[in-house]
Design an enzyme around this catalytic site. Structure first.
Site, PDB file in Angstrom:
ATOM      1  CE1 TYR A  59      -4.369   0.455  -0.194  1.00 26.41           C
ATOM      2  CE2 TYR A  59      -4.244  -1.521   0.866  1.00 26.41           C
ATOM      3  CZ  TYR A  59      -4.756  -0.599  -0.077  1.00 26.41           C
ATOM      4  OH  TYR A  59      -6.254  -0.787  -0.486  1.00 26.41           O
ATOM      5  CD  GLU A  61      -4.843   5.113   0.663  1.00 27.34           C
ATOM      6  OE1 GLU A  61      -4.835   5.888   1.593  1.00 27.34           O
ATOM      7  OE2 GLU A  61      -5.616   4.344   0.404  1.00 27.34           O
ATOM      8  CG  ASP A 205      -7.920   9.685 -24.121  1.00 29.12           C
ATOM      9  OD1 ASP A 205      -6.986   9.032 -24.341  1.00 29.12           O
ATOM     10  OD2 ASP A 205      -8.974   9.321 -23.672  1.00 29.12           O
ATOM     11  CB  THR A 231      -4.092   3.002 -21.826  1.00 28.99           C
ATOM     12  OG1 THR A 231      -4.226   3.387 -23.372  1.00 28.99           O
ATOM     13  CG2 THR A 231      -5.572   3.132 -21.350  1.00 28.99           C
ATOM     14  CE  LYS A 234      -6.324   1.589 -26.135  1.00 25.75           C
ATOM     15  NZ  LYS A 234      -6.571   2.434 -24.644  1.00 25.75           N
ATOM     16  NE  ARG A 240      -5.209  -4.677 -19.878  1.00 24.35           N
ATOM     17  CZ  ARG A 240      -5.992  -4.276 -20.959  1.00 24.35           C
ATOM     18  NH1 ARG A 240      -6.916  -3.360 -20.806  1.00 24.35           N
ATOM     19  NH2 ARG A 240      -5.547  -5.046 -21.972  1.00 24.35           N
TER      20      ARG A 240
HETATM   21  N1  DSN Z   1     -11.603   0.011 -25.493  1.00 19.96           N
HETATM   22  C1  DSN Z   1     -10.359   0.789 -25.974  1.00 19.96           C
HETATM   23  C2  DSN Z   1     -10.179   0.543 -27.389  1.00 19.96           C
HETATM   24  O1  DSN Z   1     -10.255  -0.575 -27.772  1.00 19.96           O
HETATM   25  O2  DSN Z   1     -10.091   1.527 -28.331  1.00 19.96           O
HETATM   26  C3  DSN Z   1     -10.280   2.307 -25.760  1.00 19.96           C
HETATM   27  O3  DSN Z   1     -10.452   2.362 -24.279  1.00 19.96           O
END
Ligand code: DSN
Length: 419
Positions: A59, A61, A205, A231, A234, A240
């Site tokens: 933990y 925080e 974003d 994120t 990708k 993740r």
């Molecule tokens: N779900 C993702 C995508 O596949 O583009 C975006 O959050």
């Protein structure tokens, strides 16, 4: 020899054979099928090892040096490394590496800059946006007054005139750019000028394309935007999770919004995994990878066009192609199912002004982050386009079984996660 990149797979097998079997089957699924989901990738064994480490137990925080728990001296080092690597890689003034996901990062952006009831302007979901950009079924659409912009009917590129007109008319607190199914580059300079004209916060974003920015393959939004959320799993190929970059003046607001604003303890194994991935992204090898991802996406889009489908926006400048498949006579849903039966994993996707419902669609979205990590190139993209076309064209299980055999032969030439 272990076939799983985790420290204690044998122990897991002995203790919980059912879950161990799921892990092995999922590994096999990833190894043998074609992974064309534009938002997925194969992260490195080093990142996987970090994710499965004892850092998960801690933990923490708060932030490095200012925690609400004792014993944080080791995880502090990991988080500080992740922050410094993020700032250095992207040339950012401030980085927060704690968001659990892209949606969490976006909630923190709302929390930092807006109050419920404020107006925001973002790309509409049917034109390629994201749920958290104001969809009616998401908190963003329920708690905010959402104005949307989309793509032009003639060229399917962002309609910057519409964007500016709506911004001038509605004076949004925040303008969001970034999308999940937009194959072209975004003109950040133009959006900055509109934000300055109406006094809006510029939020990008960048979840889908930040890995291409990290690899210096496309222009960066960081010099222009007040805040950039994304994120890390990708094209970026990390664990993740989510991350936020911001101008220094917004740093305190962003940190307060993430914790204690919307999250409690950070997932320190993921934070350390982000540090590992960011170091990988700073290499020349990753930069070559990012450029290859785009070359492959362009080859895949062109080859699917040669098979009679239509690339939305006239092609792609990024890692994904959005294909209008109405000429095939089947919907996106049917195409998705048929490809799935043939071992080709991608997703149905609405095209701009789609006559079909979001659960049916007239399009498919294909991406090249994962296949490029495997080492596939332009010849394989041409082969994949033919396999997709054949899979879509038939409702015969025997045809799909034959294509699956060819898919397995192809993926066997580009193995991942070998012991
Ligand atoms: N779900 C993702 C995508 O596949 O583009 C975006 O959050």
């Amino acid at each position: 020899m272990s076939t799983f990149y985790g420290p204690d797979f044998e122990a897991l097998t002995a203790q919980d054979p059912e879950i161990a079997a799921v892990l092995l089957s999922e590994l096999k699924r990833q190894q043998t099928n074609l992974q064309l989901i534009a938002s997925e990738n194969f992260t490195s064994p080093a990142v996987l090892a970090t994710m499965g480490s004892t850092l998960s137990n801690k933990y923490a925080e708060g932030y490095p040096g200012k925690r609400y728990y004792g014993g944080c001296e080791e995880v502090d080092k990991a988080e500080s490394l992740a922050i410094e690597r993020a700032k250095s890689l992207f040339g950012a003034e401030h980085a927060n590496v704690q968001p659990h996901s892209g949606a969490s990062a976006n909630i923190a952006v709302y929390q930092a800059f807006t109050k419920p009831g404020d107006t925001i302007l973002a790309m509409s979901l049917p034109h390629g946006g994201h749920l958290t950009h104001g969809s009616a079924v998401n908190f963003s659409g329920k708690w905010f007054n959402v104005e949307s912009y989309g793509v032009r009917a003639d060229n399917e590129l962002i309609d910057y005139d519409e964007l500016r007109e709506k911004a001038v008319a509605t004076k949004p607190k925040m303008i969001c750019s970034g999308a999940t199914a937009y194959p072209s580059l975004i003109d950040f300079e133009k959006i900055r000028a509109i934000c300055d004209e109406v006094g809006a916060i510029m939020w990008v974003d960048a979840a889908h394309f930040i890995g291409l920015v990290a690899g210096k393959a496309i222009p960066s939004p960081v010099p222009y935007a007040d805040v950039v959320s994304f994120t890390t799993h990708k094209v970026l190929r990390g664990p993740r999770g989510g991350m936020i970059l911001a101008k220094a003046e917004h740093g305190a607001a962003i940190d307060k919004a993430v914790f204690p604003g919307i999250q409690g303890g950070p997932i320190m194994s993921a934070v350390a995994g982000k540090a590992v991935a960011l170091a990988e992204c700073a290499t020349l090898g990753y930069q070559k990878y990012a450029k290859d991802v785009i070359v492959n996406a362009q080859a895949l889009a062109a080859s699917l066009e040669a098979e009679g489908m239509r690339a939305v926006s006239g092609g792609t400048q990024t890692h994904l192609a959005l294909m209008d498949i109405r000429s095939t006579g089947v919907t996106g849903k049917v195409a998705d199912e048929r490809c799935g039966q043939a071992g080709i994993v991608m997703n149905k996707n609405s095209i701009p002004n789609d006559p079909e419902k979001p659960g049916i669609t007239s399009g498919i979205r294909v991406g090249t982050p994962a296949t490029t990590t495997q080492g596939m190139g332009v010849p394989e993209m041409k082969q994949i386009a033919t396999l997709i076309s054949r899979a879509i064209a038939s409702d015969e299980p025997s045809v799909h079984a034959q294509i699956k055999t060819e898919v397995h032969a192809l993926t066997a030439r580009f193995p991942i996660y070998q012991a």
